[in-house]
Scaffold this motif. Structure first.
Motif, mmCIF file in Angstrom:
data_model
loop_
_atom_site.group_PDB
_atom_site.id
_atom_site.type_symbol
_atom_site.label_atom_id
_atom_site.label_comp_id
_atom_site.label_asym_id
_atom_site.label_seq_id
_atom_site.Cartn_x
_atom_site.Cartn_y
_atom_site.Cartn_z
ATOM 1 N N ARG A 21 32.829 51.671 21.689
ATOM 2 C CA ARG A 21 31.874 51.683 20.572
ATOM 3 C C ARG A 21 32.274 50.652 19.523
ATOM 4 N NH1 ARG A 21 31.985 57.330 21.681
ATOM 5 N NH2 ARG A 21 33.658 57.662 20.171
ATOM 6 N N GLU A 22 33.564 50.522 19.267
ATOM 7 C CA GLU A 22 34.033 49.543 18.282
ATOM 8 C C GLU A 22 33.747 48.123 18.750
ATOM 9 O OE1 GLU A 22 37.719 52.415 16.773
ATOM 10 O OE2 GLU A 22 38.048 50.827 18.257
ATOM 11 N N VAL A 23 33.948 47.867 20.031
ATOM 12 C CA VAL A 23 33.650 46.556 20.596
ATOM 13 C C VAL A 23 32.169 46.226 20.447
ATOM 14 C CG1 VAL A 23 33.420 45.341 22.803
ATOM 15 C CG2 VAL A 23 35.588 46.465 22.207
ATOM 16 N N ALA A 24 31.328 47.215 20.647
ATOM 17 C CA ALA A 24 29.878 47.008 20.690
ATOM 18 C C ALA A 24 29.224 46.937 19.319
ATOM 19 C CB ALA A 24 29.229 48.125 21.497
ATOM 20 N N THR A 25 30.030 46.943 18.237
ATOM 21 C CA THR A 25 29.478 47.057 16.893
ATOM 22 C C THR A 25 30.020 45.973 15.966
ATOM 23 O OG1 THR A 25 29.425 49.461 17.206
ATOM 24 C CG2 THR A 25 29.129 48.644 14.964
ATOM 25 N N PHE A 26 29.121 45.364 15.202
ATOM 26 C CA PHE A 26 29.531 44.459 14.140
ATOM 27 C C PHE A 26 30.041 45.258 12.944
ATOM 28 C CE2 PHE A 26 26.360 41.135 15.797
ATOM 29 C CZ PHE A 26 27.369 40.394 16.395
ATOM 30 N N ARG A 27 30.610 44.571 11.981
ATOM 31 C CA ARG A 27 31.145 45.253 10.802
ATOM 32 C C ARG A 27 30.069 45.980 10.018
ATOM 33 N NH1 ARG A 27 34.743 40.254 8.582
ATOM 34 N NH2 ARG A 27 32.857 39.220 9.304
ATOM 35 N N ASP A 28 28.819 45.506 10.089
ATOM 36 C CA ASP A 28 27.759 46.185 9.339
ATOM 37 C C ASP A 28 27.103 47.311 10.132
ATOM 38 O OD1 ASP A 28 26.223 44.876 11.218
ATOM 39 O OD2 ASP A 28 25.086 43.672 9.782
#
Length: 401
Positions: free
Chosen positions: A50-57
């Protein structure tokens, strides 16, 4: 060739935003916070995905976790002592959980004690860039006069011992502490860190482990885990020794083509493969990287593309990490061999014909100097390397029609 990028998780100073803008599509990462010898649980793997698949925003990044680097092999497994059988079972269970999450490529290494060794993590180049360096005299000074291990004098010829003595005497206490910290820095991003006393204890326990015995332990490990990986459709790929010559009196078993071939033949399975690291293997002048790719390519499951400049003619010597298209490895010839292997795989119907690679390491340039990223893993230096490699790939692909 699949363009990937190593990422150390949310604390990494190079974000998923940066990686996507650099043009990589796949992520190489690990559960760095999980202690070595412990099972990687399914919920932790899912969280990292999930962290990989998500930008900071919070918006989707479009990135996927393509390669595990690394699923660490404990010292107990390498030595076959202590909790090694429990660690082995945890390793196998981690493979099951990774396969359930759809991750197919798992990089690891079997280097004893230290996973890679440098004496300088920020060596200045004439143009103001900085890079990692291994200075043999500095390392000998550490080994002889800081670590002071038993029998150390026999590993260095008299001229090198004298040069190391002079170098050590020139250092103040701060410089000596910095050198010691650099040498035992360990696996990038790992939770496990060694003190000098830890290193001394490990070295003592390796006193009775020869090269042949360590290779036997490695083959025992592969005999246990490769059938699991094959049944799950996973590709295991061992990273070579870094640097690829003996240090601290420890055995080396993944430093040459002969070493690699012995391991591949001992457990002959498509799941038992290699991470071809041009930077690690390229330190030795007798390692022919394009030739190794041609001869071992059917079992190369992952590529680290970086370059080093050797400072001497012997097998063991000083070197620094050069720009990706500079240094002593003919990167164009190596990429040409990779593309030829991909063509062979595609013609034979292999589903894994596209080999993932990452621009390994890189020099700190421009804003990298202020970012304080993981040593060896700058944002802009790797972006430059990826762009150069992408250009080589495009040119060779166009030339081949």
């Amino acid at each position: 060739m699949k363009q990937t990028w190593r990422w150390f998780g949310p604390a990494d100073q190079v974000s998923t935003d940066d990686i996507a803008q650099a043009g990589a599509t796949g992520i190489v990462t690990a559960l760095h916070h999980v202690p070595t010898g412990t099972e990687w649980r399914a919920d932790d793997i899912a969280q990292r995905q999930r962290e990989v698949a998500t930008f900071r925003d919070g918006t989707p990044s479009g990135l996927t976790w393509d390669v595990v680097e690394s699923l660490p092999v404990s010292e107990d497994i390498k030595k076959q002592k202590g909790e090694w059988r429990a660690h082995l079972e945890a390793w196998r269970m981690s493979l099951h959980n990774l396969a359930d999450a759809g991750i197919e490529t798992v990089c690891y290494n079997f280097m004893p004690v230290l996973d890679w060794t440098r004496t300088d993590l920020s060596w200045r180049r004439p143009n103001g860039a900085t890079c990692m360096r291994f200075d043999l005299v500095d390392f000998a000074a550490f080994d002889l006069f800081i670590l002071s291990r038993d029998g150390v004098e026999a590993d260095y010829e008299p001229d090198l011992r004298e040069a190391a003595r002079r170098r050590y005497e020139e250092m103040d206490e701060t410089a000596r502490e910095q050198l010691s910290g650099n040498v035992v820095f360990g696996l990038p991003g790992a939770a496990e860190k060694f003190s000098l006393d830890d290193v001394r204890q490990h070295l003592h326990e390796y006193d009775t482990i020869s090269e042949d015995r360590l290779r036997g332990h490695f083959i025992d490990f592969l005999t246990e885990v490769v059938p699991t990986a094959e049944s799950l459709g996973l590709r295991l790929c061992c990273h070579p020794d870094d640097p690829p010559f003996p240090l601290l009196g420890l055995p080396r078993i993944m430093s040459t083509e002969t070493h690699c071939r012995a391991i591949l033949d001992a457990v002959d399975s498509p799941a038992n493969g290699l991470t071809l690291c041009s930077g690690s293997l390229g330190v030795r002048s007798d390692n022919d990287l394009p030739g190794m790719m041609r001869r071992l390519g059917d079992r190369v499951h992952f590529l680290h593309l970086r370059n080093v400049r050797r400072e001497g003619q012997g097998i063991r010597g000083s070197f620094f990490e050069d720009e990706h298209l500079s240094g002593d490895t003919d990167m164009v010839a190596l990429v040409r061999a990779v593309l030829a292997e991909e063509t062979r795989r595609r013609a034979s119907g292999r589903s894994d014909w596209g080999i993932p690679f990452r621009p390994d390491h890189g020099q700190n340039i421009l804003d990298d100097h202020d970012r304080n990223a993981q040593p060896g893993y700058p944002a802009i230096g790797r972006l430059k390397g990826l762009a150069e490699l992408r250009g080589v790939i495009a040119a060779l692909t166009a030339a081949n029609g």
